[in-house]
Design a protein around this motif. Structure first.
Motif, PDB file in Angstrom:
ATOM      1  N   GLY B 338       0.819  -1.204   0.000  1.00  0.00           N
ATOM      2  CA  GLY B 338       0.000   0.000   0.000  1.00  0.00           C
ATOM      3  C   GLY B 338       0.851   1.252   0.000  1.00  0.00           C
ATOM      4  N   SER B 339       0.384   2.258  -0.709  1.00  0.00           N
ATOM      5  CA  SER B 339       1.075   3.543  -0.633  1.00  0.00           C
ATOM      6  C   SER B 339       0.038   4.649  -0.653  1.00  0.00           C
ATOM      7  N   ASP B 340       0.313   5.682   0.110  1.00  0.00           N
ATOM      8  CA  ASP B 340      -0.632   6.777   0.244  1.00  0.00           C
ATOM      9  C   ASP B 340       0.164   8.065   0.296  1.00  0.00           C
ATOM     10  N   LEU B 341      -0.037   8.915  -0.690  1.00  0.00           N
ATOM     11  CA  LEU B 341       0.777  10.117  -0.792  1.00  0.00           C
ATOM     12  C   LEU B 341      -0.081  11.379  -0.794  1.00  0.00           C
ATOM     13  N   LEU B 342       0.362  12.347  -0.014  1.00  0.00           N
ATOM     14  CA  LEU B 342      -0.271  13.675  -0.019  1.00  0.00           C
ATOM     15  C   LEU B 342       0.845  14.702  -0.111  1.00  0.00           C
ATOM     16  N   PHE B 343       0.796  15.531  -1.130  1.00  0.00           N
ATOM     17  CA  PHE B 343       1.852  16.526  -1.308  1.00  0.00           C
ATOM     18  C   PHE B 343       1.183  17.875  -1.557  1.00  0.00           C
ATOM     19  N   LYS B 344       1.492  18.832  -0.690  1.00  0.00           N
ATOM     20  CA  LYS B 344       0.837  20.132  -0.814  1.00  0.00           C
ATOM     21  C   LYS B 344       1.856  21.241  -0.988  1.00  0.00           C
ATOM     22  N   GLY B 345       1.565  22.159  -1.880  1.00  0.00           N
ATOM     23  CA  GLY B 345       2.491  23.264  -2.116  1.00  0.00           C
ATOM     24  C   GLY B 345       1.779  24.598  -2.125  1.00  0.00           C
ATOM     25  N   ALA B 346       2.426  25.608  -1.557  1.00  0.00           N
ATOM     26  CA  ALA B 346       1.936  26.979  -1.686  1.00  0.00           C
ATOM     27  C   ALA B 346       3.033  27.790  -2.345  1.00  0.00           C
ATOM     28  N   LEU B 347       2.619  28.677  -3.239  1.00  0.00           N
ATOM     29  CA  LEU B 347       3.610  29.461  -3.982  1.00  0.00           C
ATOM     30  C   LEU B 347       3.199  30.910  -4.022  1.00  0.00           C
ATOM     31  N   ASN B 374      -2.154  15.694  -4.925  1.00  0.00           N
ATOM     32  CA  ASN B 374      -1.260  16.845  -4.964  1.00  0.00           C
ATOM     33  C   ASN B 374      -2.119  18.116  -5.030  1.00  0.00           C
ATOM     34  N   ARG B 375      -1.929  18.988  -4.054  1.00  0.00           N
ATOM     35  CA  ARG B 375      -2.712  20.229  -4.057  1.00  0.00           C
ATOM     36  C   ARG B 375      -1.795  21.440  -3.971  1.00  0.00           C
ATOM     37  N   ASN B 376      -2.153  22.438  -4.756  1.00  0.00           N
ATOM     38  CA  ASN B 376      -1.313  23.629  -4.811  1.00  0.00           C
ATOM     39  C   ASN B 376      -2.136  24.883  -4.614  1.00  0.00           C
ATOM     40  N   LEU B 377      -1.591  25.770  -3.827  1.00  0.00           N
ATOM     41  CA  LEU B 377      -2.247  27.036  -3.540  1.00  0.00           C
ATOM     42  C   LEU B 377      -1.391  28.144  -4.146  1.00  0.00           C
ATOM     43  N   LEU B 378      -1.990  28.907  -5.052  1.00  0.00           N
ATOM     44  CA  LEU B 378      -1.235  29.955  -5.737  1.00  0.00           C
ATOM     45  C   LEU B 378      -1.575  31.299  -5.104  1.00  0.00           C
ATOM     46  N   LEU B 379      -0.569  31.911  -4.481  1.00  0.00           N
ATOM     47  CA  LEU B 379      -0.832  33.141  -3.731  1.00  0.00           C
ATOM     48  C   LEU B 379      -0.538  34.391  -4.543  1.00  0.00           C
ATOM     49  N   SER B 380      -0.101  34.218  -5.773  1.00  0.00           N
ATOM     50  CA  SER B 380       0.068  35.386  -6.635  1.00  0.00           C
ATOM     51  C   SER B 380      -0.230  34.961  -8.057  1.00  0.00           C
ATOM     52  N   LYS B 381      -0.474  35.956  -8.907  1.00  0.00           N
ATOM     53  CA  LYS B 381      -0.817  35.654 -10.301  1.00  0.00           C
ATOM     54  C   LYS B 381       0.382  35.104 -11.060  1.00  0.00           C
ATOM     55  N   ALA B 404      -5.091  15.998  -8.637  1.00  0.00           N
ATOM     56  CA  ALA B 404      -4.249  17.181  -8.476  1.00  0.00           C
ATOM     57  C   ALA B 404      -5.096  18.431  -8.665  1.00  0.00           C
ATOM     58  N   THR B 405      -4.795  19.443  -7.873  1.00  0.00           N
ATOM     59  CA  THR B 405      -5.484  20.721  -8.035  1.00  0.00           C
ATOM     60  C   THR B 405      -4.479  21.848  -7.881  1.00  0.00           C
ATOM     61  N   ALA B 406      -4.796  22.970  -8.499  1.00  0.00           N
ATOM     62  CA  ALA B 406      -4.003  24.182  -8.287  1.00  0.00           C
ATOM     63  C   ALA B 406      -4.943  25.358  -8.449  1.00  0.00           C
ATOM     64  N   GLY B 407      -4.865  26.293  -7.534  1.00  0.00           N
ATOM     65  CA  GLY B 407      -5.734  27.450  -7.663  1.00  0.00           C
ATOM     66  C   GLY B 407      -5.429  28.469  -6.594  1.00  0.00           C
ATOM     67  N   PRO B 408      -5.988  29.660  -6.760  1.00  0.00           N
ATOM     68  CA  PRO B 408      -5.758  30.709  -5.761  1.00  0.00           C
ATOM     69  C   PRO B 408      -6.585  30.464  -4.511  1.00  0.00           C
ATOM     70  N   VAL B 409      -6.358  31.296  -3.510  1.00  0.00           N
ATOM     71  CA  VAL B 409      -7.177  31.269  -2.296  1.00  0.00           C
ATOM     72  C   VAL B 409      -8.625  31.509  -2.705  1.00  0.00           C
ATOM     73  N   GLU B 410      -9.531  30.741  -2.163  1.00  0.00           N
ATOM     74  CA  GLU B 410     -10.930  30.905  -2.561  1.00  0.00           C
ATOM     75  C   GLU B 410     -11.511  32.189  -1.998  1.00  0.00           C
ATOM     76  N   GLU B 411     -12.137  32.957  -2.900  1.00  0.00           N
ATOM     77  CA  GLU B 411     -12.722  34.239  -2.511  1.00  0.00           C
ATOM     78  C   GLU B 411     -13.743  34.076  -1.387  1.00  0.00           C
ATOM     79  N   GLU B 412     -14.497  32.987  -1.430  1.00  0.00           N
ATOM     80  CA  GLU B 412     -15.527  32.791  -0.407  1.00  0.00           C
ATOM     81  C   GLU B 412     -14.902  32.555   0.976  1.00  0.00           C
ATOM     82  N   HIS B 413     -13.754  31.887   0.988  1.00  0.00           N
ATOM     83  CA  HIS B 413     -13.051  31.683   2.257  1.00  0.00           C
ATOM     84  C   HIS B 413     -12.569  33.016   2.807  1.00  0.00           C
TER      85      HIS B 413
END
Ligand SMILES: Nc1ncnc2c1ncn2[C@@H]1O[C@H](COP(=O)(O)OP(=O)(O)OP(=O)(O)O)[C@@H](O)[C@H]1O
Ligand SMILES: [Mg+2]
Lengths: 266, 462
Positions: B338-347, B374-381, B404-413
């Protein structure tokens, strides 16, 4: 002197479409105003606009809190001035610890009110843990909430009723001047409705003005409104005393429709 | 002394002639000097020479290679790098003797079963609890280990996990490795407190070729933290780290490995890391990437024995012009693994990340499961995150998901938090902090968690 929220001839567009078409309202501290109206009439739009959601574009009219123009302020500044919105659908934010968030929010709002300027104190001091804990515990017990509730992530995985209680918990801690409760009663069972209503009543007194958005007479048995307004197709078409609720209960919105016409499409 | 290197700025470097035109600082003479200084046993010296041969044979990667397509290392001037400086190290009494900035940064110095401090190319401090020692735990630098425990080291060091020819930079590492940490945990020994290895560079012109070799024998359990620090600024002379990490998990062992890099912003970081998991062993691998100018890290779990399980939990936070490229490889060689991977990045700013995540389930690896997120948070354009998943599934009775996802901080949050009086910046900070919480709260050593949270905030406020 009590605070006063004045909404004058407010026009609001959402994504280019006019939703509010000239709303007038006046809510003072100590008063409870119920705002009713059919689905899609613009109640939440009004609530979001007052709270400062950037998606809602004000095209005309004004909103004043004690004479100050709220429309020039961001959502955060409005909150620090004493506006509170209990969301119809509170947003879940995984990873953000409820207690941390509450302590930060309380600290920012209190700091602004003590220097009376509403200025942002980003990264400023947090109120002492002991003091915060004490307040938090008393608010939790008022709302009959377990104390480990605040160890969870903000609204994450909360049941519908838990979310609504959590909104009122925030209101209790932030002690706003004017609170807008957007369908806080929906999704609550009988017991929860009573607890939440008692909470609101305990807070209201003379220091809080409430704009209570609801579809149901039910909550008005617990929270007695001074005024009832009916929002229809983007306008407040009828305002009256508490007796208006039973008229609505009896006749539904049909008589409003015949009186004020079908909503115009587009 | 590398004074000439110190004056070379990045701007000059990028316009200078190609490296191939100049004498290289990596050459057989340097290698022999290093080997003599280290008093290598003959087999180590031979191994270095072999690695050097492989280094010559393997071409320098370019952006034409699929694996390097998004990571351009042409600006790195390898010929300016001084592989080692043969100092006679002053031993350190412990963390309190390290420079202030090291003490202020590291998560070491808590409640530990052992602590190694590497300064540049040498070991500067070593401690191991009497209890661990009495139970046969070996925790020392690799130079000493190679002399004192030749059989143990020879059979594991750059053989199966990271062979000398694993890649161009693995070969370079094999030829010029220095320092290095060796940990052996005997059969059925459980070490409850963490073992800590800290490496720091004493100056911006210093480089690191550190190695980690862990052998967890059957039924043993251990928690290990590897932290790497330097403090060069983005415009300082280029520095490099070419490292390797080898983890051997024998049957039924449990290893918690925390690899944390906070290299200076002038450092080019190359790391090849591979774990070999025998039957029923469990690896919990935590990855933290904060520093470096550029990182290229390859991390593989080879699930070799049936019933082996690996969890990989990683995070990166990049800003400025950082470029962080991570490859993970969940390699299922046996059934019921079994393998389980979570990798998160903020830029933020103009930072860029590349994430390649490969899952391979071999034909023999029936009834295995593999997960990857894999999740990515983009803090600038201007920030950018590329995520490239890969699946090679040869068995038919397996469970496997990836996303996998990548996107800016959610406006609703943002709006929700601001509607409670939090200024935008503070609301964003809470959201970023919250984004990483899922990863950080799983890290087994509390001090490391705290240190990482503090780094995230510092980086966010910068
Ligand atoms: N973000 C949006 N994008 C597009 N249309 C919107 C948006 N928000 C609101 N509207 C539209 O504005 C109108 C009013 O919506 P609003 O949510 O204010 O109604 P409401 O009175 O709160 O209804 P309900 O009783 O169902 O909560 C609806 O027609 C709705 O579709
Ligand atoms: Mg609504």
């Amino acid at each position: 002197m009590g605070s006063e929220l004045v909404v004058r001839d407010l026009h609001v567009n959402v994504e280019g479409k006019e939703i509010l078409k000239g709303v007038n309202l006046q809510v003072r501290q100590g008063e409870v105003h119920a705002l009713m109206g059919p689905n899609g009439s613009g109640k939440s739009t009004l609530a979001y606009t007052l709270a400062g959601h950037p998606k809602y574009e004000v095209t005309d009219g004004e909103v004043l809190l004690d004479g100050e123009n709220l429309l020039e302020m961001g959502a955060d500044e409005r909150a620090r001035k004493g506006i509170f919105l209990a969301f119809q659908y509170p947003t879940a934010i995984p990873g953000v610890n409820m207690a941390n968030f509450l302590r930060t929010a309380v600290s920012r709002v209190r700091a602004a009110q003590s220097d009376n300027a509403g200025s942002a104190r980003d990264g400023g001091e947090l109120i002492p843990m002991r003091e915060f804990r004490k307040e938090l515990n008393s608010s939790l017990s008022m709302l009959k909430m377990e104390s480990d509730f605040v160890r969870r992530y903000l609204n994450d995985g909360f049941s519908g009723g838990e979310k609504k209680r959590a909104e009122i918990l925030q209101m209790a801690l932030l002690r706003p001047k004017i609170a807008i409760l957007d369908e806080t009663d929906s999704g609550l069972d009988i017991d929860a409705l009573r607890v939440v209503s008692e909470g609101v009543n305990a807070l209201s007194g003379t220091n809080l003005g409430v704009l209570l958005i609801t579809h149901y007479q039910r909550i008005l048995n617990y929270i007695k409104p001074n005024f009832i307004h009916i929002l229809f197709n983007g306008r407040v078409v009828v305002s009256g005393g508490p007796e208006l609720a039973s008229v609505l209960e009896e006749k539904g919105y049909d008589w409003v429709r015949t009186e004020f016409g079908e909503p115009v499409a587009g | 002394m590398a004074t000439s290197v110190r004056t070379v700025t990045r701007r000059i470097i990028t316009t200078a002639a190609p490296a191939a035109d100049r004498p290289d600082s990596f050459n057989p003479e340097t290698l022999e000097r290093l080997s003599a200084w280290k008093q290598d046993p003959e087999w180590v010296r031979e191994k270095r020479r072999l690695a050097w041969r492989f280094y010559g044979e393997i071409p320098m990667p370019t952006t034409n290679d699929e694996e390097w397509r998004r990571t351009d290392i042409r600006p790195l001037r390898l010929n300016q790098i001084v592989p080692f400086t043969p100092d006679t190290p002053t031993p350190l009494g412990g963390l309190r003797d390290t420079p202030r900035w090291v003490q202020d940064t590291t998560a070491g110095g808590g409640d530990e079963a052992g602590l190694l401090i590497h300064r540049d190319a040498s070991l500067a401090h070593a401690s191991l609890s009497a209890e661990a020692r009495s139970r046969g735990v070996i925790f020392t630098d690799l130079d000493s280990a190679a002399r004192q425990y030749p059989d143990l080291v020879m059979s594991h060091f750059m053989t199966e996990a990271v062979p000398l020819d694993a890649s161009k930079f693995a070969a370079l590492h094999g030829a010029f490795w220095t320092g290095g940490t060796f940990l052996y945990v005997p059969k059925n020994v459980e070490v409850s407190l963490p073992l800590y290895s800290l490496t720091y560079l004493s100056g911006v012109e210093r480089n690191s070729f550190g190695h980690v070799l862990i052998v967890a024998d059957e039924g043993s359990a251990v928690t290990f933290v590897n932290e790497q620090l330097s403090n060069g600024a983005e415009d300082a002379a280029q520095a490099m780290h070419a490292g390797a990490v080898e983890l051997y998990l024998k049957a039924g062992s449990l290893v918690r490995y925390v690899g944390l890099q906070d290299w200076g912003r002038n450092l080019w970081n190359f790391s090849v890391e591979r774990a070999i998991l025998e039957r029923d062993s469990v690896l919990q691998w935590y990855i933290g990437a904060l520093g470096s100018q550029l990182t290229k890290a390859n991390m593989e779990v080879a699930l070799k024995g049936p019933g082996a399980r690996a969890e990989m939990v990683g995070f990166l936070f990049a800003d400025g012009h950082q470029h962080l490229d991570h490859h993970t490889y969940q390699n299922h060689l046996s059934g019921l693994t079994g393998s389980d991977l979570l990798f998160k990045g903020a830029l933020r700013d103009r930072a860029r990340s590349v994430y390649h995540g490969l899952i391979r389930i071999h034909k023999a690896a029936q009834r295995s499961d593999a997960y990857q997120v894999n999740r990515n948070l983009l803090l600038s354009k201007q920030a950018r995150a590329d995520s490239i998943p890969g699946l090679e599934i040869e068995a038919n009775d397996v469970r496997c998901t990836h996303g996998a996802t990548a996107g800016p901080v959610e406006e609703e949050h943002l709006f929700y938090l601001m509607s409670r009086g939090l200024p935008r910046h503070e609301a964003e900070r809470l959201i970023v902090d919250g984004f990483f919480d899922e990863v950080l709260q799983r890290i087994p050593v509390e001090r490391v968690q705290e240190r990482l949270r503090a780094s995230v905030i510092r980086k966010f406020e910068a």
